[in-house]
Scaffold this motif. Structure first.
Motif, PDB file in Angstrom:
ATOM      1  N   SER A 174       0.826  -1.195   0.000  1.00  0.00           N
ATOM      2  CA  SER A 174       0.000   0.000   0.000  1.00  0.00           C
ATOM      3  C   SER A 174       0.863   1.248   0.000  1.00  0.00           C
ATOM      4  CB  SER A 174      -0.905   0.005   1.240  1.00  0.00           C
ATOM      5  OG  SER A 174      -1.484   1.271   1.436  1.00  0.00           O
ATOM      6  N   ALA A 175       0.389   2.282  -0.691  1.00  0.00           N
ATOM      7  CA  ALA A 175       1.093   3.562  -0.657  1.00  0.00           C
ATOM      8  C   ALA A 175       1.153   4.125   0.760  1.00  0.00           C
ATOM      9  CB  ALA A 175       0.391   4.559  -1.573  1.00  0.00           C
ATOM     10  N   TRP A 176       0.222   3.701   1.615  1.00  0.00           N
ATOM     11  CA  TRP A 176       0.155   4.209   2.988  1.00  0.00           C
ATOM     12  C   TRP A 176       0.910   3.316   3.963  1.00  0.00           C
ATOM     13  CZ3 TRP A 176      -1.517   8.892   2.511  1.00  0.00           C
ATOM     14  CH2 TRP A 176      -2.481   9.198   1.547  1.00  0.00           C
ATOM     15  N   GLY A 177       1.522   2.223   3.468  1.00  0.00           N
ATOM     16  CA  GLY A 177       2.192   1.272   4.333  1.00  0.00           C
ATOM     17  C   GLY A 177       3.257   1.923   5.194  1.00  0.00           C
ATOM     18  N   GLY A 178       3.236   1.602   6.485  1.00  0.00           N
ATOM     19  CA  GLY A 178       4.224   2.136   7.405  1.00  0.00           C
ATOM     20  C   GLY A 178       3.870   3.482   7.991  1.00  0.00           C
ATOM     21  N   ALA A 179       2.868   4.157   7.424  1.00  0.00           N
ATOM     22  CA  ALA A 179       2.509   5.496   7.910  1.00  0.00           C
ATOM     23  C   ALA A 179       1.203   5.511   8.693  1.00  0.00           C
ATOM     24  CB  ALA A 179       2.410   6.470   6.732  1.00  0.00           C
ATOM     25  N   ILE A 196      -1.993  21.196  -0.704  1.00  0.00           N
ATOM     26  CA  ILE A 196      -2.302  21.161   0.722  1.00  0.00           C
ATOM     27  C   ILE A 196      -0.973  21.048   1.448  1.00  0.00           C
ATOM     28  CG2 ILE A 196      -3.412  19.894   2.603  1.00  0.00           C
ATOM     29  CD1 ILE A 196      -5.552  19.000   0.670  1.00  0.00           C
ATOM     30  N   ALA A 197      -0.690  22.005   2.297  1.00  0.00           N
ATOM     31  CA  ALA A 197       0.579  22.022   3.029  1.00  0.00           C
ATOM     32  C   ALA A 197       1.758  21.890   2.074  1.00  0.00           C
ATOM     33  CB  ALA A 197       0.600  20.919   4.081  1.00  0.00           C
ATOM     34  N   HIS A 198       1.678  22.587   0.945  1.00  0.00           N
ATOM     35  CA  HIS A 198       2.745  22.638  -0.062  1.00  0.00           C
ATOM     36  C   HIS A 198       2.937  21.312  -0.805  1.00  0.00           C
ATOM     37  CE1 HIS A 198       3.713  26.522   1.614  1.00  0.00           C
ATOM     38  NE2 HIS A 198       3.878  25.972   2.793  1.00  0.00           N
ATOM     39  N   ILE A 199       1.970  20.412  -0.729  1.00  0.00           N
ATOM     40  CA  ILE A 199       2.007  19.136  -1.458  1.00  0.00           C
ATOM     41  C   ILE A 199       0.914  19.179  -2.519  1.00  0.00           C
ATOM     42  CG2 ILE A 199       1.694  16.640  -1.295  1.00  0.00           C
ATOM     43  CD1 ILE A 199       2.721  16.817   1.597  1.00  0.00           C
ATOM     44  N   GLY A 200       1.265  18.922  -3.780  1.00  0.00           N
ATOM     45  CA  GLY A 200       0.284  18.937  -4.851  1.00  0.00           C
ATOM     46  C   GLY A 200      -0.740  17.829  -4.689  1.00  0.00           C
ATOM     47  N   VAL A 201      -2.024  18.168  -4.840  1.00  0.00           N
ATOM     48  CA  VAL A 201      -3.103  17.189  -4.678  1.00  0.00           C
ATOM     49  C   VAL A 201      -4.170  17.422  -5.742  1.00  0.00           C
ATOM     50  CG1 VAL A 201      -2.753  17.103  -2.167  1.00  0.00           C
ATOM     51  CG2 VAL A 201      -4.537  18.592  -3.117  1.00  0.00           C
ATOM     52  N   ALA A 237       0.565  12.277  -5.153  1.00  0.00           N
ATOM     53  CA  ALA A 237       1.618  11.431  -5.700  1.00  0.00           C
ATOM     54  C   ALA A 237       2.079  10.434  -4.640  1.00  0.00           C
ATOM     55  CB  ALA A 237       2.796  12.283  -6.167  1.00  0.00           C
ATOM     56  N   ARG A 238       2.250   9.185  -5.047  1.00  0.00           N
ATOM     57  CA  ARG A 238       2.589   8.119  -4.098  1.00  0.00           C
ATOM     58  C   ARG A 238       3.823   8.466  -3.258  1.00  0.00           C
ATOM     59  NH1 ARG A 238       1.468   2.382  -4.323  1.00  0.00           N
ATOM     60  NH2 ARG A 238       2.925   1.253  -2.977  1.00  0.00           N
ATOM     61  N   SER A 239       4.808   9.113  -3.858  1.00  0.00           N
ATOM     62  CA  SER A 239       6.042   9.419  -3.136  1.00  0.00           C
ATOM     63  C   SER A 239       5.831  10.423  -2.003  1.00  0.00           C
ATOM     64  CB  SER A 239       7.107   9.948  -4.103  1.00  0.00           C
ATOM     65  OG  SER A 239       6.643  11.100  -4.779  1.00  0.00           O
ATOM     66  N   PHE A 240       4.686  11.137  -2.013  1.00  0.00           N
ATOM     67  CA  PHE A 240       4.392  12.103  -0.960  1.00  0.00           C
ATOM     68  C   PHE A 240       3.384  11.568   0.057  1.00  0.00           C
ATOM     69  CE2 PHE A 240       6.083  14.965  -4.182  1.00  0.00           C
ATOM     70  CZ  PHE A 240       6.862  15.821  -3.421  1.00  0.00           C
ATOM     71  N   ALA A 241       2.985  10.298  -0.072  1.00  0.00           N
ATOM     72  CA  ALA A 241       1.928   9.767   0.786  1.00  0.00           C
ATOM     73  C   ALA A 241       2.283   9.865   2.266  1.00  0.00           C
ATOM     74  CB  ALA A 241       1.622   8.319   0.409  1.00  0.00           C
TER      75      ALA A 241
END
Length: 211
Positions: free
Chosen positions: A18-23, A162-167, A183-187
């Motif tokens: 998952s892109a959210w894995g570990g977070a 949002i908070a300087h992260i493109g969404v 973007a997955r790298s910013f998850a």
């Protein structure tokens, strides 16, 4: 006697993650008083694809998408949604197709050949659903657009930050419920912001799987 090596199943070192894995941690977070004001639901297994219309082909694209998905092209700043399927405006001549799984979008490249460029985005973006009575107040801490109901309501969409992260953000209903693609790298960084922004309202994290 040990089983011959040729008969033993070899586990692949490459496993879907998952892109959210570990977070992400399921459960209640932030303030513990009262009912949670925010619900965060990481989404896994969904299908996403960008559609870019060929020059002069938007009418043909509209007809093809109506036939394939039963959805019409939304105008600028809008989304057309039916359950978990939808088309989200992204830019002039560009849209994001959303589906419960990548399999649901498998026919688009052939159906739109010569009409639009189709690029699968299912594994390149992370998707989270934000809902609850304080969802708008929480997102307003970082989103760069006006989320007041007079300006941004159900079936409205924006490409913003949002908070300087493109969404890419769209509102599903008046609850309010929002879906946000990043973007997955910013998850991980985006989830860290969500946790801190939602803490004062009390947060329930649901649907955590595939980690």
């Amino acid at each position: 006697m040990s089983e011959p090596a040729t008969n033993r199943a070899t586990a692949s070192p490459w496993q879907p993650r998952s892109a959210w894995g570990g977070a992400v941690r399921a459960g209640r977070h932030g303030t513990a008083q009262g009912p949670a004001g925010i619900r965060l639901t990481p989404r896994n297994g969904f299908g996403l694809a960008t559609l870019i219309a060929a020059e002069g082909k938007e009418a043909d694209l509209q007809a093809a998408l109506t036939k394939c998905l039963g959805l019409s092209l939304p105008e600028a700043g809008a989304a057309h949604l039916e359950g978990e399927r939808g088309l989200i405006w992204s830019a002039p001549g560009q849209w994001l197709a959303v589906a419960p799984s990548p399999h649901d979008l498998r026919e688009l490249p052939d159906a739109l050949r010569g009409i639009a460029a189709v690029t699968d985005q299912s594994d390149s973006r992370a998707l989270v659903r934000v809902s609850g009575p304080q969802a708008r107040a929480m997102l307003a801490k970082g989103v760069a657009v006006d989320l007041h109901p007079r300006a941004f309501g159900p079936c409205r969409a924006a490409v913003t930050s949002i908070a300087h992260i493109g969404v890419q953000l769209w509102q599903r209903d008046a609850g309010p419920t929002y879906d946000i693609a990043v973007a997955r790298s910013f998850a991980g960084s985006f989830w860290h912001w969500l946790e801190h922004a939602a803490a004062e309202f009390g947060t329930e994290v649901e649907g955590v799987s595939g980690h």
